[in-house]
Scaffold this motif. Structure first.
Motif, PDB file in Angstrom:
ATOM      1  N   GLY A  91       0.817  -1.213   0.000  1.00 55.63           N
ATOM      2  CA  GLY A  91       0.000   0.000   0.000  1.00 55.63           C
ATOM      3  C   GLY A  91       0.847   1.258   0.000  1.00 55.63           C
ATOM      4  O   GLY A  91       0.548   2.224  -0.704  1.00 55.63           O
ATOM      5  N   THR A  94       2.300   1.734  -3.473  1.00 60.72           N
ATOM      6  CA  THR A  94       1.283   2.230  -4.401  1.00 60.72           C
ATOM      7  C   THR A  94       1.020   3.716  -4.175  1.00 60.72           C
ATOM      8  O   THR A  94       0.941   4.496  -5.126  1.00 60.72           O
ATOM      9  CB  THR A  94      -0.016   1.437  -4.241  1.00 60.72           C
ATOM     10  N   TYR A  95       0.893   4.096  -2.906  1.00 60.64           N
ATOM     11  CA  TYR A  95       0.661   5.503  -2.581  1.00 60.64           C
ATOM     12  C   TYR A  95       1.845   6.357  -3.024  1.00 60.64           C
ATOM     13  O   TYR A  95       1.664   7.454  -3.548  1.00 60.64           O
ATOM     14  CB  TYR A  95       0.418   5.651  -1.074  1.00 60.64           C
ATOM     15  N   SER A  96       3.053   5.860  -2.829  1.00 59.00           N
ATOM     16  CA  SER A  96       4.242   6.612  -3.228  1.00 59.00           C
ATOM     17  C   SER A  96       4.313   6.795  -4.739  1.00 59.00           C
ATOM     18  O   SER A  96       4.664   7.873  -5.228  1.00 59.00           O
ATOM     19  CB  SER A  96       5.503   5.906  -2.750  1.00 59.00           C
ATOM     20  N   ALA A  99       1.783   9.410  -5.722  1.00 62.63           N
ATOM     21  CA  ALA A  99       2.273  10.735  -5.346  1.00 62.63           C
ATOM     22  C   ALA A  99       3.374  11.197  -6.300  1.00 62.63           C
ATOM     23  O   ALA A  99       3.408  12.369  -6.714  1.00 62.63           O
ATOM     24  CB  ALA A  99       2.773  10.735  -3.912  1.00 62.63           C
TER      25      ALA A  99
END
Length: 106
Positions: A91, A94-96, A99
């Protein structure tokens, strides 16, 4: 009288019309929530399977019960922690990436 297919009912005239983009967003949010729940279920199932496998192996090898229980508990905890760590890191990755993609579009 009950209908055989309840989803085939006609909509009321005052029912709101949902746009395709709104519907896709709702489906995506629901799928994301269900995916997390299924990942957690998979981790718990694998944890119990690994702990049970170690316990059965210890019993079949005639090891002392306390040693079997300690080894089984250790493997179960290690499996659960590594699974949760894997989901968390996935997670975060994926978020990185999202961003970074937003940052590069500026």
């Amino acid at each position: 009288m009950r209908r055989l297919f309840p989803c085939s009912r006609r909509r009321a005239p005052h029912a709101a019309i949902v746009r395709d983009s709104d519907l896709e967003l709702l489906i995506a949010e629901r799928a994301a929530g269900q995916a997390l729940a299924w990942r957690f279920r998979l981790i718990v199932t694998e944890t119990f399977m690994m702990a049970l496998l170690v316990a059965i192996a210890g019993v079949l090898l005639h090891k002392p019960p306390l040693m079997v229980a300690r080894a089984s508990l250790g493997v179960g905890v290690a499996c659960f922690v590594s699974g949760m760590l894997l989901v968390g890191l996935s997670g975060a990755g994926t978020y990185s990436l999202l961003a970074l993609k937003r940052w590069s579009r500026r």
